[in-house]
Motif scaffolding. Structure first.
Motif, PDB file in Angstrom:
ATOM      1  N   GLN A  96     -31.469  39.056  -5.883  1.00 55.13           N
ATOM      2  CA  GLN A  96     -30.214  38.537  -5.329  1.00 55.13           C
ATOM      3  C   GLN A  96     -30.118  37.024  -5.479  1.00 55.13           C
ATOM      4  N   ALA A  97     -30.862  36.506  -6.434  1.00 55.45           N
ATOM      5  CA  ALA A  97     -30.809  35.088  -6.768  1.00 55.45           C
ATOM      6  C   ALA A  97     -30.124  34.946  -8.121  1.00 55.45           C
ATOM      7  N   MET A  98     -29.892  33.710  -8.510  1.00 56.88           N
ATOM      8  CA  MET A  98     -29.286  33.453  -9.807  1.00 56.88           C
ATOM      9  C   MET A  98     -30.157  32.454 -10.569  1.00 56.88           C
ATOM     10  N   ARG A  99     -30.094  32.576 -11.884  1.00 52.96           N
ATOM     11  CA  ARG A  99     -30.815  31.644 -12.755  1.00 52.96           C
ATOM     12  C   ARG A  99     -29.813  31.118 -13.765  1.00 52.96           C
ATOM     13  N   VAL A 100     -29.651  29.788 -13.812  1.00 52.03           N
ATOM     14  CA  VAL A 100     -28.728  29.177 -14.763  1.00 52.03           C
ATOM     15  C   VAL A 100     -29.274  29.386 -16.172  1.00 52.03           C
ATOM     16  N   VAL A 101     -28.429  29.927 -17.040  1.00 55.01           N
ATOM     17  CA  VAL A 101     -28.856  30.181 -18.422  1.00 55.01           C
ATOM     18  C   VAL A 101     -28.197  29.212 -19.403  1.00 55.01           C
ATOM     19  N   GLY A 102     -27.193  28.476 -18.941  1.00 53.51           N
ATOM     20  CA  GLY A 102     -26.569  27.500 -19.821  1.00 53.51           C
ATOM     21  C   GLY A 102     -25.422  26.785 -19.149  1.00 53.51           C
ATOM     22  N   ALA A 103     -25.160  25.561 -19.611  1.00 53.28           N
ATOM     23  CA  ALA A 103     -24.039  24.782 -19.096  1.00 53.28           C
ATOM     24  C   ALA A 103     -23.553  23.852 -20.196  1.00 53.28           C
ATOM     25  N   VAL A 104     -22.240  23.625 -20.213  1.00 48.76           N
ATOM     26  CA  VAL A 104     -21.643  22.692 -21.174  1.00 48.76           C
ATOM     27  C   VAL A 104     -20.621  21.829 -20.454  1.00 48.76           C
ATOM     28  N   GLU A 105     -20.360  20.685 -21.048  1.00 49.44           N
ATOM     29  CA  GLU A 105     -19.367  19.756 -20.511  1.00 49.44           C
ATOM     30  C   GLU A 105     -18.407  19.412 -21.642  1.00 49.44           C
ATOM     31  N   VAL A 106     -17.103  19.486 -21.355  1.00 51.40           N
ATOM     32  CA  VAL A 106     -16.089  19.129 -22.349  1.00 51.40           C
ATOM     33  C   VAL A 106     -15.062  18.214 -21.695  1.00 51.40           C
ATOM     34  N   PRO A 107     -14.389  17.369 -22.492  1.00 52.09           N
ATOM     35  CA  PRO A 107     -13.333  16.530 -21.925  1.00 52.09           C
ATOM     36  C   PRO A 107     -12.159  17.394 -21.469  1.00 52.09           C
ATOM     37  N   THR A 108     -11.559  17.052 -20.345  1.00 49.20           N
ATOM     38  CA  THR A 108     -10.399  17.790 -19.834  1.00 49.20           C
ATOM     39  C   THR A 108      -9.127  17.160 -20.391  1.00 49.20           C
ATOM     40  N   ARG A 109      -8.215  18.028 -20.790  1.00 40.44           N
ATOM     41  CA  ARG A 109      -6.893  17.603 -21.247  1.00 40.44           C
ATOM     42  C   ARG A 109      -5.838  18.352 -20.438  1.00 40.44           C
ATOM     43  N   GLY A 110      -4.753  17.662 -20.130  1.00 41.64           N
ATOM     44  CA  GLY A 110      -3.628  18.304 -19.472  1.00 41.64           C
ATOM     45  C   GLY A 110      -3.684  18.345 -17.963  1.00 41.64           C
ATOM     46  N   VAL A 111      -4.668  17.657 -17.350  1.00 43.84           N
ATOM     47  CA  VAL A 111      -4.822  17.671 -15.891  1.00 43.84           C
ATOM     48  C   VAL A 111      -4.852  16.230 -15.385  1.00 43.84           C
ATOM     49  N   SER A 112      -4.149  15.982 -14.285  1.00 39.68           N
ATOM     50  CA  SER A 112      -4.197  14.668 -13.645  1.00 39.68           C
ATOM     51  C   SER A 112      -4.171  14.853 -12.136  1.00 39.68           C
ATOM     52  N   LYS A 113      -5.123  14.237 -11.457  1.00 42.06           N
ATOM     53  CA  LYS A 113      -5.253  14.333 -10.001  1.00 42.06           C
ATOM     54  C   LYS A 113      -5.299  15.791  -9.530  1.00 42.06           C
ATOM     55  N   GLY A 114      -5.974  16.619 -10.303  1.00 41.01           N
ATOM     56  CA  GLY A 114      -6.143  18.023  -9.938  1.00 41.01           C
ATOM     57  C   GLY A 114      -4.953  18.901 -10.227  1.00 41.01           C
ATOM     58  N   VAL A 115      -3.890  18.341 -10.803  1.00 39.90           N
ATOM     59  CA  VAL A 115      -2.669  19.100 -11.086  1.00 39.90           C
ATOM     60  C   VAL A 115      -2.592  19.379 -12.583  1.00 39.90           C
ATOM     61  N   VAL A 116      -2.355  20.630 -12.936  1.00 35.38           N
ATOM     62  CA  VAL A 116      -2.173  20.987 -14.341  1.00 35.38           C
ATOM     63  C   VAL A 116      -0.784  20.508 -14.761  1.00 35.38           C
ATOM     64  N   LEU A 117      -0.759  19.504 -15.634  1.00 37.74           N
ATOM     65  CA  LEU A 117       0.506  18.949 -16.104  1.00 37.74           C
ATOM     66  C   LEU A 117       0.945  19.558 -17.430  1.00 37.74           C
ATOM     67  N   VAL A 118      -0.026  19.863 -18.283  1.00 39.01           N
ATOM     68  CA  VAL A 118       0.271  20.445 -19.593  1.00 39.01           C
ATOM     69  C   VAL A 118      -0.575  21.715 -19.719  1.00 39.01           C
ATOM     70  N   PRO A 119      -0.006  22.869 -19.333  1.00 40.70           N
ATOM     71  CA  PRO A 119      -0.790  24.117 -19.312  1.00 40.70           C
ATOM     72  C   PRO A 119      -1.468  24.459 -20.638  1.00 40.70           C
ATOM     73  N   ASP A 120      -0.796  24.232 -21.763  1.00 36.53           N
ATOM     74  CA  ASP A 120      -1.402  24.561 -23.056  1.00 36.53           C
ATOM     75  C   ASP A 120      -2.662  23.734 -23.314  1.00 36.53           C
ATOM     76  N   GLN A 121      -2.633  22.457 -22.940  1.00 34.28           N
ATOM     77  CA  GLN A 121      -3.811  21.606 -23.128  1.00 34.28           C
ATOM     78  C   GLN A 121      -4.946  22.025 -22.198  1.00 34.28           C
ATOM     79  N   THR A 122      -4.593  22.388 -20.976  1.00 35.98           N
ATOM     80  CA  THR A 122      -5.614  22.848 -20.025  1.00 35.98           C
ATOM     81  C   THR A 122      -6.232  24.155 -20.510  1.00 35.98           C
ATOM     82  N   ALA A 123      -5.400  25.052 -21.034  1.00 37.93           N
ATOM     83  CA  ALA A 123      -5.904  26.313 -21.587  1.00 37.93           C
ATOM     84  C   ALA A 123      -6.841  26.038 -22.765  1.00 37.93           C
ATOM     85  N   SER A 124      -6.510  25.059 -23.583  1.00 43.20           N
ATOM     86  CA  SER A 124      -7.380  24.690 -24.709  1.00 43.20           C
ATOM     87  C   SER A 124      -8.716  24.146 -24.222  1.00 43.20           C
ATOM     88  N   THR A 125      -8.679  23.380 -23.129  1.00 40.89           N
ATOM     89  CA  THR A 125      -9.909  22.864 -22.530  1.00 40.89           C
ATOM     90  C   THR A 125     -10.806  24.018 -22.099  1.00 40.89           C
TER      91      THR A 125
END
Length: 130
Positions: free
Chosen positions: A27-56
């Protein structure tokens, strides 16, 4: 054979982090991988450009799939910001006679009743947790 993999993404204003964890028998978890990518289409937590956020999100998922050599079958996404609000409400359903067992239908009625709250026109309910 690999056990169940849970995948989550946290979408921030500047970067999005996608993480995969394996559910273990303990009942535990083991991290198997993580990645970081630049966010596009979001400002102050609000999705402004949905297509760009979907691409992110798509970019993060593809990068993680490549890293862990496994297809992502589901994804839990987290958003935050001043526009996100939590409300607490209550539901009520009488149990008659008082001695009878509470049924699944009773619980569903209480949840439905608790969701009957008035929201301002600029708000939308996205989740209800009993």
């Amino acid at each position: 054979m690999r056990s169940e993999i849970v995948t989550v993404i946290d979408i921030g204003d500047v970067k999005s982090i996608c993480l995969a964890a394996e559910l273990l028998d303990t009942q535990a978890m083991r991290v198997v991988g993580a990645v970081e990518v630049p966010t596009r289409g979001v400002s102050k937590g609000v999705v402004l450009v949905p297509d760009q956020t979907a691409s992110t999100i798509d970019e993060a998922c593809r990068a993680l799939e490549k890293k862990i050599d496994c297809d992502i079958e589901g994804l839990v996404a987290g958003f935050g910001g001043a526009h996100v609000e939590t409300l607490v409400s209550q539901g009520f359903v009488p149990i008659v006679p008082r001695s009878r067992a509470i049924t699944r239908e009773d619980v569903l009625q209480v949840v439905t009743h608790s969701r009957q709250i008035l929201l301002s026109p600029d708000r939308e309910q996205v989740q209800a947790i009993p």
